[in-house]
Structures are given as structure tokens and as C-alpha cells.
Design an enzyme around this catalytic site. Structure first.
Site, PDB file in Angstrom:
ATOM      1  N   ASP A   1       0.912  -1.152   0.032  1.00 40.84           N
ATOM      2  CA  ASP A   1       0.034  -0.120  -0.015  1.00 40.84           C
ATOM      3  C   ASP A   1       0.595   1.208   0.084  1.00 40.84           C
ATOM      4  O   ASP A   1       1.883   1.235   0.394  1.00 40.84           O
ATOM      5  CB  ASP A   1      -0.902  -0.232   1.232  1.00 40.84           C
ATOM      6  CG  ASP A   1      -2.114   1.021   1.126  1.00 40.84           C
ATOM      7  OD1 ASP A   1      -2.318   1.515   0.025  1.00 40.84           O
ATOM      8  OD2 ASP A   1      -2.755   1.192   2.251  1.00 40.84           O
TER       9      ASP A   1
ATOM     10  N   ASN B   1     -10.963  -2.375  -5.248  1.00 40.19           N
ATOM     11  CA  ASN B   1     -10.227  -1.588  -6.172  1.00 40.19           C
ATOM     12  C   ASN B   1     -10.760  -1.249  -7.478  1.00 40.19           C
ATOM     13  O   ASN B   1     -10.341  -0.132  -8.064  1.00 40.19           O
ATOM     14  CB  ASN B   1      -8.975  -2.007  -6.323  1.00 40.19           C
ATOM     15  CG  ASN B   1      -7.951  -2.075  -5.219  1.00 40.19           C
ATOM     16  OD1 ASN B   1      -7.134  -2.915  -4.825  1.00 40.19           O
ATOM     17  ND2 ASN B   1      -8.111  -0.949  -4.188  1.00 40.19           N
TER      18      ASN B   1
END
Ligand code: IPE
Ligand code: IPE
Ligand code: MG
Length: 236
Positions: free
Chosen positions: A15, A64
């Protein structure tokens, strides 16, 4: 290497690519490219310098797909390049690549690159690289449940024979439990990553954005892992 304790199965929630790019005044896509370049170096380090056997990577979550189309399109193209060319050193390193996640919604080019990578590496035995793509831990449990119910309904499995081993065999991949999960970028949540397999995992949440998370940062996280007292419910 031999007298140092390494996790057998390491998970990485990669991330911070977007924030890495934003801090440099760059487009988010360039953050993903920098993340992918870093990933290759990190995997080479892991498979050449540690005894970690299984690595699970969170590459793209089912959630996502909520991102802007141009970012999703860029990521899909990046995956094709990554699997077709950049994973070459992984393939040569005798590592077997497997994928976890739902195939629907993925472009044909990505599916073809995934299938080729799986096929090219199916006989490799040094380690396993599990790439979670279009992956959600909740969907994995839903999909596992459907597979098991189908077997019960067609008579190939009886309800009494459903064990933890049967559950594990019906997940996307039958892997050992996660020992250690690292999420980069400072966020302290797991965002739907391997929720069944991480039931007894240790966690580390370094502040570093993924494109800057190099082998030195990894070793710092592994040092934190070594300090943990894993009791698995035992009294001390
Ligand atoms: C992780 O980086 C990569 C993917 C989720 C595909 P992000 O894109 O989430 O980066 P931040 O969290 O916005 O910085
Ligand atoms: C999790 O990161 C998914 C991946 C790293 C692929 P996100 O950036 O998508 O997670 P949230 O939105 O911060 O929970
Ligand atoms: Mg993020």
C-alpha cells in the site's frame, strides 16, 4: 540464514503507491510503476536471501474496481507486463506462481498472462508466490462455501466429513497459514486480505510507502516478527 527465524508464509499488503506519487507531484500510475519495480527487487531478495517459502501479495482487491477507469486500466496493463516479462527472475528462481481471486471482470489479456505464468511455473519447487488479484477475503469464503455445498449436494462429500482441511482445500489456493503480514504506508487495517488464513498471523504496519519498502525495511519488519511471542493459545 539457517539460525535466523523466518516466517514460513509472509503476506504483503503493498500500500501507499498513490501517496508516494502524490508527494512527488506525479500521477498515481507512476506510483504503481515504482511499486512494481520495487516488488521485483524485493522478491529477488526474499527468494535468494531468506528461508521464507510462501509469499502472498495483495496486488488488487475486488474493491479496487471502484477506482477511476484510467487507474484500473493502467494497473491491468502493468499486471500483463509484470507477469509476462518482469517475473522472469522469479520463474528462473524455481518459484511456483499461483493466483487467488475471482476471474470475472478481469480483461482477457490479464487472464492469459496469469494462465501462462501459472503454466510456466507449475513444476517449480523452491517457493510459492501467491498473487491476490481481484481478490476479496469475504468472496473467497463465499466461493469456498459454494464449492463445498456443491460437493455435498452431488454426494461426493458428507457434512460430517467437512473439516478444516476440507475448507483449506476449497479456498482459492491450499496454502499453509500466514505467519506474518506486513502492510506498508502506515494504514492499520487488513482491507479484506486473506481473512481465513491470517487467523493467527502476526502483523507489522511500517509507515514506509511500498515503492520505498526495500530489503532493509523488510529486514526491520522481520526483526519485529522475531520479537513476537507466538503463543497459539498456550498458557506461559
Ligand atoms: C496500493 O497503493 C496499490 C493498490 C491498491 C493497487 P494505493 O494505490 O492504494 O496507494 P494509496 O493508498 O492511494 O497511497
Ligand atoms: C488494499 O489497499 C489493496 C491492495 C493493497 C491491493 P487499498 O488502498 O485498496 O485499501 P483501503 O482502501 O485503504 O482499505
Ligand atoms: Mg491504498
Amino acid at each position: 540464514m539457517s539460525d535466523v527465524v523466518y516466517p514460513n508464509h509472509l503476506g504483503i499488503i503493498m500500500d501507499g503507491n498513490g501517496r508516494w506519487a502524490k508527494e512527488r507531484g506525479l500521477n498515481r500510475s507512476l506510483g504503481h510503476k515504482a511499486g512494481a519495480d520495487n516488488l521485483i527487487k524485493l522478491l529477488d531478495y526474499i527468494y535468494n536471501n531468506t528461508s521464507i517459502k510462501v509469499v502472498s501479495l495483495y496486488a488488487f482487491s475486488t474493491e479496487n474496481f471502484k477506482r477511476e477507469k484510467c487507474e484500473v486500466d493502467y494497473l491491468m496493463k502493468l499486471f500483463v507486463t509484470l507477469f509476462n516479462t518482469k517475473l522472469e527472475s522469479i520463474k528462473k528462481n524455481n518459484v511456483k506462481v499461483v493466483f487467488s481471486g475471482r476471474r470475472d471482470n478481469l480483461p482477457k489479456s490479464v487472464l492469459e498472462a496469469m494462465d501462462k505464468t501459472t503454466d510456466d511455473t507449475k513444476n517449480n519447487i523452491k517457493g510459492i508466490l501467491n498473487i491476490c488479484l481481484n481478490y476479496g477475503g469475504d468472496y473467497e469464503i463465499v466461493d469456498m462455501t459454494k464449492k463445498i455445498v456443491r460437493q455435498v449436494l452431488d454426494g461426493s462429500l458428507s457434512i460430517e466429513d467437512i473439516t478444516k482441511e476440507v475448507v483449506s482445500k476449497n479456498l482459492y489456493q491450499d496454502l499453509p497459514p500466514l505467519d506474518f503480514v506486513i502492510r506498508t504506508s502506515g494504514e492499520k487495517r487488513i482491507s479484506n486480505f486473506m481473512i481465513y488464513q491470517s487467523s493467527y498471523a502476526e502483523y507489522d504496519f511500517p509507515d514506509t510507502y511500498f515503492p520505498d519498502f526495500d530489503s532493509k525495511c523488510l529486514e526491520e519488519s522481520l526483526d519485529n516478527y522475531r520479537k513476537r511471542d507466538r503463543r497459539f493459545g498456550n498458557a506461559k
